[in-house]
Motif scaffolding. Sequence first.
Motif, PDB file in Angstrom:
ATOM      1  N   ALA A  33       0.077  21.435  -6.247  1.00 18.26           N
ATOM      2  CA  ALA A  33       0.949  22.884  -5.653  1.00 18.26           C
ATOM      3  C   ALA A  33       1.754  23.420  -6.180  1.00 18.26           C
ATOM      4  N   VAL A  34       2.222  22.706  -7.549  1.00 13.61           N
ATOM      5  CA  VAL A  34       3.978  23.498  -8.141  1.00 13.61           C
ATOM      6  C   VAL A  34       2.085  23.936  -9.179  1.00 13.61           C
ATOM      7  N   LEU A  35       1.172  23.330  -9.360  1.00 13.34           N
ATOM      8  CA  LEU A  35       0.028  23.945 -10.216  1.00 13.34           C
ATOM      9  C   LEU A  35      -0.550  25.518  -9.741  1.00 13.34           C
ATOM     10  N   TRP A  40       0.570  -1.411  -0.398  1.00 14.99           N
ATOM     11  CA  TRP A  40      -0.359   0.130   0.120  1.00 14.99           C
ATOM     12  C   TRP A  40       1.358   1.564   0.028  1.00 14.99           C
ATOM     13  N   GLY A  41       1.917   1.410   1.090  1.00 12.70           N
ATOM     14  CA  GLY A  41       3.156   2.369   0.329  1.00 12.70           C
ATOM     15  C   GLY A  41       3.480   3.342  -0.784  1.00 12.70           C
ATOM     16  N   LEU A  42       3.043   2.278  -2.604  1.00 11.53           N
ATOM     17  CA  LEU A  42       3.000   3.031  -3.729  1.00 11.53           C
ATOM     18  C   LEU A  42       1.553   3.811  -3.500  1.00 11.53           C
ATOM     19  N   ILE A  43       0.998   3.844  -2.777  1.00  8.56           N
ATOM     20  CA  ILE A  43      -0.438   4.909  -3.079  1.00  8.56           C
ATOM     21  C   ILE A  43      -0.113   5.902  -2.608  1.00  8.56           C
ATOM     22  N   ALA A  44       0.315   6.134  -0.948  1.00  9.09           N
ATOM     23  CA  ALA A  44       1.689   6.821  -0.236  1.00  9.09           C
ATOM     24  C   ALA A  44       2.376   7.944  -1.836  1.00  9.09           C
ATOM     25  N   VAL A  45       3.453   6.672  -2.286  1.00 11.13           N
ATOM     26  CA  VAL A  45       4.159   7.851  -2.935  1.00 11.13           C
ATOM     27  C   VAL A  45       3.137   8.535  -3.737  1.00 11.13           C
ATOM     28  N   ALA A  46       1.813   7.844  -4.325  1.00 12.69           N
ATOM     29  CA  ALA A  46       0.936   8.641  -5.434  1.00 12.69           C
ATOM     30  C   ALA A  46       0.809   9.475  -5.039  1.00 12.69           C
ATOM     31  N   ALA A  47      -0.152   9.296  -3.709  1.00 16.01           N
ATOM     32  CA  ALA A  47      -0.616  10.964  -3.460  1.00 16.01           C
ATOM     33  C   ALA A  47       0.556  11.600  -3.003  1.00 16.01           C
ATOM     34  N   VAL A  48       1.487  11.478  -2.603  1.00 15.30           N
ATOM     35  CA  VAL A  48       1.980  12.932  -2.319  1.00 15.30           C
ATOM     36  C   VAL A  48       2.847  13.373  -4.167  1.00 15.30           C
ATOM     37  N   ASP A  67      10.651  24.403  -6.570  1.00 16.44           N
ATOM     38  CA  ASP A  67      11.397  23.240  -6.068  1.00 16.44           C
ATOM     39  C   ASP A  67      11.221  22.420  -4.278  1.00 16.44           C
ATOM     40  N   GLY A  68      10.573  23.209  -3.593  1.00 22.00           N
ATOM     41  CA  GLY A  68       9.313  22.207  -1.835  1.00 22.00           C
ATOM     42  C   GLY A  68       8.723  21.300  -2.989  1.00 22.00           C
TER      43      GLY A  68
END
Length: 94
Positions: free
Chosen positions: A60-62, A45-53, A68-69
């Motif tokens: 955030a960029v949009l 399920w950690g891949l879901i955390a990667v996708a969420a971030v 950079d953050g």
Amino acid sequence: MNHPAQRPDPSQRSGGSPTVSPFMIPLLFVGIVIGFLAGYFFPGWGLIAVAAVLLLAVSAVLRGWSRDGATGAVVGVVLGYGGILLVALFRGVL
């Protein structure tokens, strides 16, 4: 006499190091911690955390926040998650 068109632009430094957002290092660290914990406790399920971030960083960029953050957060999560999965792979857990 210097005309305004002949003055060098202070934002374009020559020979200096590029400026980095102050959010880069803290978000990189937080991303590594999130990726490590997601990979350690929930490897599947950690891949879901990667996708969420990744989704949060793109949004955030949009919105015009720190690019950079956002990059630091994504790189941190991928390094943390990928690193713990590599450790698990080499130890024979996966």
